[in-house]
Design an enzyme around this catalytic site. Structure first.
Site, short mmCIF file in Angstrom:
data_model
loop_
_atom_site.label_atom_id
_atom_site.label_comp_id
_atom_site.label_asym_id
_atom_site.label_seq_id
_atom_site.Cartn_x
_atom_site.Cartn_y
_atom_site.Cartn_z
N ARG A 1 -35.23 42.45 -49.58
CA ARG A 1 -34.91 42.35 -48.05
C ARG A 1 -33.81 41.81 -47.63
O ARG A 1 -33.65 41.47 -46.30
CB ARG A 1 -36.57 42.47 -47.10
CG ARG A 1 -37.39 43.38 -47.66
CD ARG A 1 -38.64 43.23 -47.15
NE ARG A 1 -39.13 41.38 -46.84
CZ ARG A 1 -39.53 40.62 -46.53
NH1 ARG A 1 -40.31 40.43 -44.96
NH2 ARG A 1 -40.28 39.86 -47.15
N LYS B 1 -41.11 59.13 -35.42
CA LYS B 1 -41.15 58.80 -37.16
C LYS B 1 -41.23 60.38 -37.56
O LYS B 1 -40.69 61.07 -37.15
CB LYS B 1 -43.42 59.88 -36.77
CG LYS B 1 -44.21 58.40 -37.48
CD LYS B 1 -45.13 59.05 -37.39
CE LYS B 1 -45.64 60.34 -38.26
NZ LYS B 1 -45.63 58.98 -39.84
N GLY C 1 -60.02 43.96 -30.78
CA GLY C 1 -60.08 43.13 -32.58
C GLY C 1 -59.71 42.02 -32.13
O GLY C 1 -60.02 41.40 -32.43
N SER C 2 -58.07 41.92 -32.41
CA SER C 2 -57.12 41.17 -33.04
C SER C 2 -57.29 40.05 -31.77
O SER C 2 -56.44 41.10 -30.13
CB SER C 2 -56.42 41.36 -33.20
OG SER C 2 -55.35 42.53 -32.54
N GLU D 1 -60.10 38.17 -35.43
CA GLU D 1 -59.59 38.79 -37.04
C GLU D 1 -58.52 37.86 -37.35
O GLU D 1 -57.30 38.16 -37.54
CB GLU D 1 -59.36 40.03 -36.32
CG GLU D 1 -60.20 41.35 -36.04
CD GLU D 1 -58.65 42.26 -36.03
OE1 GLU D 1 -57.75 42.65 -36.67
OE2 GLU D 1 -59.37 43.24 -35.17
N CYS E 1 -40.03 46.37 -42.13
CA CYS E 1 -40.30 46.85 -43.67
C CYS E 1 -41.56 46.16 -43.54
O CYS E 1 -42.59 45.98 -42.24
CB CYS E 1 -39.68 45.85 -44.65
SG CYS E 1 -38.03 46.38 -45.08
N ASP F 1 -61.70 51.12 -36.60
CA ASP F 1 -60.15 52.02 -36.55
C ASP F 1 -59.68 53.10 -37.12
O ASP F 1 -59.39 53.08 -38.25
CB ASP F 1 -58.98 50.41 -36.72
CG ASP F 1 -59.62 49.53 -35.24
OD1 ASP F 1 -60.41 49.96 -34.46
OD2 ASP F 1 -59.81 48.48 -36.18
N GLU G 1 -51.32 60.78 -37.81
CA GLU G 1 -49.91 60.46 -38.52
C GLU G 1 -49.90 61.36 -39.86
O GLU G 1 -48.47 61.73 -40.69
CB GLU G 1 -49.43 59.81 -38.57
CG GLU G 1 -49.83 58.02 -39.00
CD GLU G 1 -49.23 57.05 -39.20
OE1 GLU G 1 -49.09 56.21 -38.28
OE2 GLU G 1 -48.39 56.27 -40.07
N HIS H 1 -47.71 45.99 -25.51
CA HIS H 1 -46.24 46.00 -26.30
C HIS H 1 -45.41 44.99 -25.55
O HIS H 1 -43.93 44.94 -25.48
CB HIS H 1 -45.92 46.89 -27.20
CG HIS H 1 -47.01 47.94 -27.59
ND1 HIS H 1 -46.86 47.73 -28.88
CD2 HIS H 1 -47.59 49.31 -27.70
CE1 HIS H 1 -47.29 48.89 -29.73
NE2 HIS H 1 -47.71 49.35 -29.01
N1 GLN Z 1 -58.38 46.22 -34.59
C1 GLN Z 1 -57.10 45.94 -34.83
C2 GLN Z 1 -56.72 45.02 -34.01
O1 GLN Z 1 -56.93 44.79 -32.64
C3 GLN Z 1 -56.65 47.67 -34.58
C4 GLN Z 1 -55.17 47.10 -34.47
C5 GLN Z 1 -54.36 49.00 -34.35
O2 GLN Z 1 -54.98 50.19 -34.10
N2 GLN Z 1 -53.42 49.02 -34.96
O3 GLN Z 1 -55.22 44.47 -34.48
#
Ligand code: GLN
Ligand code: ZN
Length: 760
Positions: A16, A115, A435-436, A487, A519, A602, A608, A697
């Site tokens: 990388r 994508k 979740g996280s 998480e 990556c 999830d 995709e 984001h």
């Molecule tokens: N449960 C995951 C989180 O909260 C879901 C992440 C995702 O959908 N990309 O991070």
């Protein structure tokens, strides 16, 4: 003699190097000369690695993305980039919104990223409007050609063809992009003339949209463009990949070019038809080595079908990988820790080119010339076929004895919904998260120390438990209704489970470019998948013990596990997905038994996996949805199943989403101002839904008003009784300082919504 060539080599470097050089440049820690120097060295190394080929690709290198390179090449970088900046800095501004972190660098809106066909590579979408004009800027490509020519004679520039370039872009003013075609082709004509000045004989012109469903207008565009390019002083190799040509097959064969490349892995059944249709003066390049996976090619079997073709085509036959090797890691030799048996079944880019060379030698000089290599290859292929590490009879038996109703819940949703309402007694507009929670430096540090053996398992477990306790305390203080454990123990939602399942291995250097400097290192599914012990039960039970409110069990679904891994090629993807589904199902059932009442599975990557052609969508959706249901539906009616998806372009697959039969779904919607929920106006989606109200984001913290507003809009499309309030996605990339006020705003907003609902 049969010729060999390559469509493109990974740019990122075996370790990388390009990633690190780019990031250092963006941070302002190095200058353009340093970056160019590194790029030159990388290209030199990569050409060296390819030097056995008859034609080396040039122009496949990119500092970010080759579609963006094409925009630069044809003078179509969006004008909002800073005209005073260097061309490299303008390029990075479009790629990522800024070139340098420093404050004097202009920040502009980054180009949209999407994508690249059905791969996990992303490109920057070209922008057009009715006024777009083009102008050739070939300096960058020419510099690469000059560099390559200092080392090698036999080069073949690679460019993205004009029709695909237009097709991949977006007309910002909704004008007809095809009206720009003639002007664009003029620039391509100039380019080809220029390339001829560098003694180039062949140019590879990628037109991957030939494997998609094209309407008559776009088919006509091909005729128009290539009729004009026909006068070109260099020979064109029209290059398609990733799929079958189908209704475009005759078109592809008949366009006035000197050669055609097809993906013989994905369009195997079309080879004979193409041979029949291709005019006798044209070269046929067959992509015989899979450029999308990491498995060795069965060379003897490939020769078996190639030899008769060689007899027909003679010198007109060329060999190549199926597509650019951009989608595979660089060199298997870097992998020192990989299980040696499994390693013997693999081939990365360098190994794939060696395979190509063996095939060409066998065809040109006879199999005896490469008898040793062919025998070694046969042994490896055979060892994989026979290995009892790949084939597990218990998995096979379980699958052949599956109950036909295994994918179904005990009762339909209406009945379950009532039972679940009684059980959880949640208020209107219940609040939750995906979740996280923030993956702080402290968490990453602890995980690293544990991996390096610097702290022991007990120490690490305690650390994770403290993190869980912290996140539960925070969520209770904020007042969320349904909690998560956060998480902290997971660095990646696929890897975490893959590491605990049988049938998976992990590489050290199996990096592939996802976009720009980013990556991914997809885990490798080499064998039958099963779960030998529970994966999340202990953590989930601990988290639930800390609160009276429900804490969701949190799993990654089978389709996402599949779509984000390198998948074995010796059985259909659907069969591997089913194995994953059963393994996750076992975990779901164990969680329920351990007292976890709400389980989220999830499916971030379900969409995709859609095939390139719509005609094949339904087949994929059928097995993908069935796999999800098998994973989820081993539970009692009272257990609530949630799923989550990181997008909401649902319109075209909404029926399949509903078929998943999940009690609650959370999706990403905040940026679209809930307009993406319009689909629910026409489609009677019966389940509960949490449209994201917090754009994870962005570092921005949503206000109570914004959230109420968004939810009001959602309630115009979905009945209020079925709405949840939650962020767009997981919060792992955010900081607690942002997350706390944002979630608090969500909770306040939901209280306001409840009060409003009472009086309406
Ligand atoms: N449960 C995951 C989180 O909260 C879901 C992440 C995702 O959908 N990309 O991070
Ligand atoms: Zn998500």
């Amino acid at each position: 003699m049969i010729k060999t060539h390559n469509l493109g080599f990974p740019r990122i470097g075996s370790h990388r190097q390009l990633k690190f050089a780019l990031e250092s440049y963006w941070k302002g820690n190095s200058n353009e000369a340093d970056l160019q120097q590194l790029a030159e060295t990388l290209r030199q190394t990569h050409w060296q690695l390819q030097s056995d080929l008859d034609l080396l690709p040039v122009g496949d290198f990119s500092f970010y993305d080759h579609v963006l390179d094409t925009s630069a090449l044809v003078g179509n970088l969006p004008s909002r980039s800073d005209s005073a900046a260097s061309s490299l800095d303008r390029y990075f501004q479009v790629a990522r919104g800024q070139s340098h972190a420093s404050s004097h660098c202009q920040h502009v809106a980054a180009g949209e990223m999407t994508k690249w066909f059905d791969t996990n590579y992303h490109y920057i979408v070209p922008e057009f409007d009715a006024e777009t004009s083009f102008e050739l800027h070939a300096e960058n490509l020419i510099a690469q050609i000059e560099q390559a020519k200092r080392q090698h004679k036999n080069i073949k520039p690679v460019i993205l063809g004009p029709v695909s370039y237009l097709w991949l872009g977006k007309a910002k003013d909704n004008s007809d992009k095809l009206l720009l075609l003639d002007d664009l082709v003029v620039v391509y004509e100039q380019l080809l003339i220029k390339l001829a000045e560098y003694d180039v004989e062949w140019v590879q012109v990628d037109e991957p949209i030939l494997v998609t469903e094209l309407d008559a207008k776009w088919q006509q565009a091909f005729k128009q463009a290539y009729f004009l390019l026909n006068k070109s002083p260099v020979k064109l190799l029209l290059t398609s990949y990733f799929g079958e040509l189908k209704e475009n097959l005759h078109l592809a064969c008949e366009l006035p070019v000197a050669g055609l490349h097809i993906d013989s892995i994905n369009a195997f059944s079309e080879i004979n038809q193409v041979v029949d249709w291709l005019p006798a003066h044209k070269i046929l390049s067959l992509g015989v080595i899979n450029g999308r996976n990491i498995w060795k090619t069965d060379l003897n079997a490939t020769l078996d079908w190639l030899e008769p073709l060689q007899a027909r085509l003679k010198d007109r036959l060329w060999l190549a990988p199926s597509c650019s090797l951009l989608h595979v890691p660089v060199d298997l030799a870097s992998e020192e820790a990989l299980d040696p048996e499994i390693k013997s079944w693999l081939a990365y880019a360098v190994q794939k080119l060696a395979e190509l060379n063996i095939l060409a030698t066998a065809l040109n000089a006879g199999r005896v010339q490469v008898a040793v290599q062919l025998r070694d290859n046969a042994l490896a292929i055979d060892s994989r076929k026979q290995s009892d590490r790949v084939h597990k009879s218990a998995v096979q038996t379980r699958i052949s004895n599956l109950d036909i109703n295994i994918s179904e819940r005990q009762n339909p949703y209406e009945k379950r919904a009532k039972l679940q309402q009684q059980r959880f007694n949640l208020p209107l507009f219940p609040t939750t998260t995906i979740g996280s929670f923030p993956q702080t430096a402290e968490i990453r540090q602890a995980r690293k120390q544990f991996r390096l053996g610097e702290i022991n398992a007990e120490h690490y477990e305690t650390f994770i438990r403290d993190q869980i306790k912290f996140s539960i305390t925070e969520q209770e203080a904020i007042g969320l209704d349904v909690l998560v454990h956060g998480e902290a123990e997971r660095n990646d939602m696929v890897e975490y489970f893959g590491q605990q399942l049988e049938g998976y291995v992990f590489s050290q250097f199996g990096w592939v470019q996802s976009y720009g400097s980013r990556c991914v290192k997809p885990p490798i599914i080499y064998g039958d998948i099963f779960r030998s012990k529970s994966m999340t039960v202990e953590t989930a039970v601990y988290a639930q013990s800390l609160s009276k409110r429900p804490v969701k069990g949190m799993l990654t679904g089978p389709v996402t596990m599949l779509n984000w891994s390198f998948v074995r090629d010796d059985q259909p993807r659907s069969a591997t997905c089913l194995q994953l589904a059963l393994a996750i199902r076992d975990e779901v059932v164990d969680l329920e038994q351990a007292g976890i009442d709400i389980i989220q599975i999830d499916e971030a990557a379900l969409r995709e996996g859609l095939p390139l052609r719509r005609a094949q969508w339904q087949d994929y959706l059928n097995w993908a949805v069935r796999s999800f249901k098998i994973s989820a539906n081993g539970v009692r009616d009272e257990t609530q199943i949630h799923t989550h998806m990181c997008y909401s372009e649902f319109n075209d697959i909404i029926a399949a989403i509903a078929d998943m039969d999940a009690d609650v779904i959370t999706i990403e919607t905040s940026r679209s101002d809930m307009e993406l929920l319009d689909v629910f106006n026409e489609f009677a989606y019966p389940y509960e839904i949490g449209p994201g109200v917090y754009d994870i984001h962005s570092p921005n913290i949503p206000t109570v008003d914004q959230i109420v507003n968004l939810m009001d809009k959602a309630a115009e499309r979905v009945p209020a009784e079925r709405l949840w309030v939650n962020p767009d996605c997981g919060l792992k990339t955010r900081a607690w300082a942002e997350v706390k006020p944002a979630l608090a705003a969500m909770v306040t907003a939901s209280q306001i919504l409840r009060e409003k609902a009472q009086f309406s």
